[in-house]
Write a protein that holds these residues in place. Sequence first.
Motif, PDB file in Angstrom:
ATOM      1  N   ARG B  13       0.826  -1.204   0.000  1.00  8.51           N
ATOM      2  CA  ARG B  13       0.000   0.000   0.000  1.00  8.51           C
ATOM      3  C   ARG B  13       0.861   1.255   0.000  1.00  8.51           C
ATOM      4  NH1 ARG B  13      -3.417  -2.300   3.782  1.00  8.51           N
ATOM      5  NH2 ARG B  13      -2.660  -1.012   5.454  1.00  8.51           N
ATOM      6  N   ARG B  14       2.007   1.136   0.680  1.00  7.03           N
ATOM      7  CA  ARG B  14       2.855   2.324   0.791  1.00  7.03           C
ATOM      8  C   ARG B  14       3.748   2.484  -0.438  1.00  7.03           C
ATOM      9  NH1 ARG B  14       4.841   4.556   6.350  1.00  7.03           N
ATOM     10  NH2 ARG B  14       3.283   6.128   6.016  1.00  7.03           N
ATOM     11  N   PRO B  16       5.189   3.700  -3.399  1.00  8.93           N
ATOM     12  CA  PRO B  16       4.817   4.908  -4.132  1.00  8.93           C
ATOM     13  C   PRO B  16       4.570   4.649  -5.611  1.00  8.93           C
ATOM     14  CG  PRO B  16       7.139   4.939  -3.534  1.00  8.93           C
ATOM     15  CD  PRO B  16       6.519   3.765  -2.840  1.00  8.93           C
ATOM     16  N   ARG B  17       5.197   3.601  -6.131  1.00  4.24           N
ATOM     17  CA  ARG B  17       5.074   3.400  -7.578  1.00  4.24           C
ATOM     18  C   ARG B  17       3.629   3.145  -7.990  1.00  4.24           C
ATOM     19  NH1 ARG B  17       9.956  -0.624  -7.921  1.00  4.24           N
ATOM     20  NH2 ARG B  17       9.233  -0.762  -5.792  1.00  4.24           N
ATOM     21  N   ARG B  18       2.856   2.590  -7.041  1.00  5.57           N
ATOM     22  CA  ARG B  18       1.484   2.253  -7.402  1.00  5.57           C
ATOM     23  C   ARG B  18       0.556   3.470  -7.420  1.00  5.57           C
ATOM     24  NH1 ARG B  18      -1.023  -2.612  -6.970  1.00  5.57           N
ATOM     25  NH2 ARG B  18      -2.701  -1.699  -5.765  1.00  5.57           N
ATOM     26  N   HIS B  19       0.773   4.371  -6.475  1.00  2.86           N
ATOM     27  CA  HIS B  19      -0.228   5.432  -6.295  1.00  2.86           C
ATOM     28  C   HIS B  19       0.186   6.787  -6.838  1.00  2.86           C
ATOM     29  CE1 HIS B  19      -1.812   2.301  -3.947  1.00  2.86           C
ATOM     30  NE2 HIS B  19      -0.846   2.369  -3.060  1.00  2.86           N
ATOM     31  N   TYR B  20       1.472   6.928  -7.119  1.00  3.23           N
ATOM     32  CA  TYR B  20       1.925   8.218  -7.620  1.00  3.23           C
ATOM     33  C   TYR B  20       2.557   7.994  -8.983  1.00  3.23           C
ATOM     34  CZ  TYR B  20       1.358   8.795  -2.639  1.00  3.23           C
ATOM     35  OH  TYR B  20       0.854   8.778  -1.376  1.00  3.23           O
ATOM     36  N   PRO B  21       1.752   7.798  -9.998  1.00  2.00           N
ATOM     37  CA  PRO B  21       2.299   7.384 -11.299  1.00  2.00           C
ATOM     38  C   PRO B  21       3.140   8.482 -11.929  1.00  2.00           C
ATOM     39  CG  PRO B  21      -0.038   7.864 -11.479  1.00  2.00           C
ATOM     40  CD  PRO B  21       0.293   7.946 -10.030  1.00  2.00           C
ATOM     41  N   MET B  22       4.210   8.064 -12.586  1.00  2.00           N
ATOM     42  CA  MET B  22       5.097   9.020 -13.233  1.00  2.00           C
ATOM     43  C   MET B  22       4.424   9.741 -14.397  1.00  2.00           C
ATOM     44  SD  MET B  22       7.870   9.217 -11.600  1.00  2.00           S
ATOM     45  CE  MET B  22       9.222   9.862 -12.578  1.00  2.00           C
ATOM     46  N   TRP B  23       3.367   9.138 -14.958  1.00  2.00           N
ATOM     47  CA  TRP B  23       2.764   9.838 -16.107  1.00  2.00           C
ATOM     48  C   TRP B  23       2.069  11.123 -15.704  1.00  2.00           C
ATOM     49  CZ3 TRP B  23      -2.398  10.814 -16.046  1.00  2.00           C
ATOM     50  CH2 TRP B  23      -3.243   9.946 -15.338  1.00  2.00           C
ATOM     51  N   PHE B  24       1.937  11.375 -14.407  1.00  2.00           N
ATOM     52  CA  PHE B  24       1.407  12.679 -13.974  1.00  2.00           C
ATOM     53  C   PHE B  24       2.310  13.822 -14.420  1.00  2.00           C
ATOM     54  CE2 PHE B  24      -1.935  12.307 -10.406  1.00  2.00           C
ATOM     55  CZ  PHE B  24      -2.588  11.314 -11.103  1.00  2.00           C
ATOM     56  N   TYR B  25       3.590  13.504 -14.632  1.00  2.00           N
ATOM     57  CA  TYR B  25       4.512  14.526 -15.130  1.00  2.00           C
ATOM     58  C   TYR B  25       4.234  14.870 -16.598  1.00  2.00           C
ATOM     59  CZ  TYR B  25       7.871  14.287 -11.228  1.00  2.00           C
ATOM     60  OH  TYR B  25       8.489  14.370 -10.023  1.00  2.00           O
ATOM     61  N   PRO B  27       1.741  15.562 -18.993  1.00  2.00           N
ATOM     62  CA  PRO B  27       1.106  16.715 -19.659  1.00  2.00           C
ATOM     63  C   PRO B  27       1.906  17.994 -19.469  1.00  2.00           C
ATOM     64  CG  PRO B  27      -0.471  15.529 -18.268  1.00  2.00           C
ATOM     65  CD  PRO B  27       0.867  14.937 -17.989  1.00  2.00           C
ATOM     66  N   ALA B  28       2.341  18.235 -18.228  1.00  2.00           N
ATOM     67  CA  ALA B  28       3.114  19.447 -17.966  1.00  2.00           C
ATOM     68  C   ALA B  28       4.438  19.401 -18.727  1.00  2.00           C
ATOM     69  CB  ALA B  28       3.364  19.600 -16.469  1.00  2.00           C
TER      70      ALA B  28
END
Lengths: 275, 299
Positions: B13-14, B16-25, B27-28
Amino acid sequence: MKRTKGVASGLIAIVLSAVVFLVPFAFIVLTASKTRGEAALREFSLPSEWAIWENFLAVVQARDYMLLAAFVNSTILTVASIVLMVVLAAMVGYVMQRRPNRWTPLANALVLAGLIIPPAVVPTIWVLQGLGLFRTLPGLVLIEVAYGLSFCVLLFRAFVATIPREVDEAAVIDGAGPVRLFFQVILPLLRSVIWTVVIVQAVAVFNDFQNPLYFLPGDDHATVQLTLYNFRSQYTTQWNLLFMDILLITVPPLIMYAFFNRQIVAGLTSGAVKG
Amino acid sequence: MTTTALSAPRERRRDPRRHYPMWFYLPAAAVYGVLFIVPTVASLYFAFTRWNLSGAEFIGFENFALFFREPYLFQGLVNTLIYGALTSGLKVVLGLLLGVFLTSQIIARGYLRSVVFFPVLVSTVGIGVTFAVLMDPSDGLINRALAVIGVDGPGWLTDPNLALVSVALVDVWKGVGLATLIYIAGIVAIPQEYFEAAKVDGASSCQNLRFVILPLLWPATSTVIVLSLIGGLRSFDLIWTMTQGGPGFTSDVVASVIFKQYQAGFWGLSSAGNVVLFLLVSAVMVPLYWLMGRKEVER
């Protein structure tokens, strides 16, 4: 003793501030309400005949309602670029804070570069032309987003740090995927910093002159700042109309200030205390 | 055994790779990369070319040589430094004094703070046009007011020696509210104990300012310097609306040179101007950061 000193220096300051800061604005308002002949004298005096409504109509109707079109353009530009800026920068700030890895230093460096490096104008036009976005409103929107991102990312990253990770974990246990976690849980919690970003950037984009001048030249999609610049050469003899134009363009940011001065102050001073 | 069984799902659960995806970077990064990074890198190439409608031709350092040889280009370089130093220096001094004054016990404090601040929000073009009228040498309000008290006002924007300084003063007028605001936030954050201790030691208000407020306000000061220098060195709007670099080219800065060369069709020279401005800003900011970092440690 202390009290009277405060009153005396306060009074002096009120007079000084009025002369230094309010007289130029009073001059704008007064000239904007004079008739053409009287305004041409460019004196600091009350108009003998108030023509504020006539001037307003004349400016709005000038050149086939160009000012109205410009206000529409500026509004679209401001709203579109701020929506994009907020969403994109919040996503970046969030992942940067929550998931530090070997890419984070690079992202940090790019954010700093965006704050410091002056944009290269002609190559940007070259790129925009290649994409077919030169002289278009969407092109200018993306430009404003690109130039504003750095500042927004800094604010979002600092604010995400104050949201406990337990919030994320609780949402994950409830079965939220990464997209839902961000858009339905985290983004609403960012409300206060989003307001700050919106207001600071709204003032910056609305007042921007240099980027529209370079990337959206011509009368077709002129923003309000460009019309003011163009009006100046056109109205060299009609000072009343020129100053009415200035007055109209000055008003929206001041209204924002009246309503949101707390958020503006918070946004502009963030980082000043911590350094 | 039991601990690993318990911690395994928790670890996941902790993760980070699962919940904070790199593709959020992505669009910006796409917008920023295409419209900021690519042009910036491209300018490093185009700065070495003769670039106009007919294409780009590599000419080596010729554009940069021009910048240092031609007075109308070199003047812009010198003016940029003068403008940056003048505006940022004045904003620090006036902003600090106003900040101290507006946190003291005076009447109408809220009104005064608003009045000092609101020009920050007003359109630069509007202010430029207004002050161009107010600074008119014969029938501008400023010189008329000076004439009343018997002073023969100068040609603020028409005197080649004064035009740049006049624009810088208007810049300070518009921007000092932001510096003041930053200083106010800094002063308010100083714990009262410092002032009480200083009072016990019998410090005068001057000593208070010099030995208590000023050192503790270093973060605010560095913010003001950095912000106003970055803004001042890149400044274009106000100069362009007030003087367009004139009279002659005496109030040109690099940013206005870039625009003039672009309009004239010398795109390579204009891009070289961008690179020069970039180097100039870095040359000022990097030592400044280093100096500020050192100061921070000393404290």
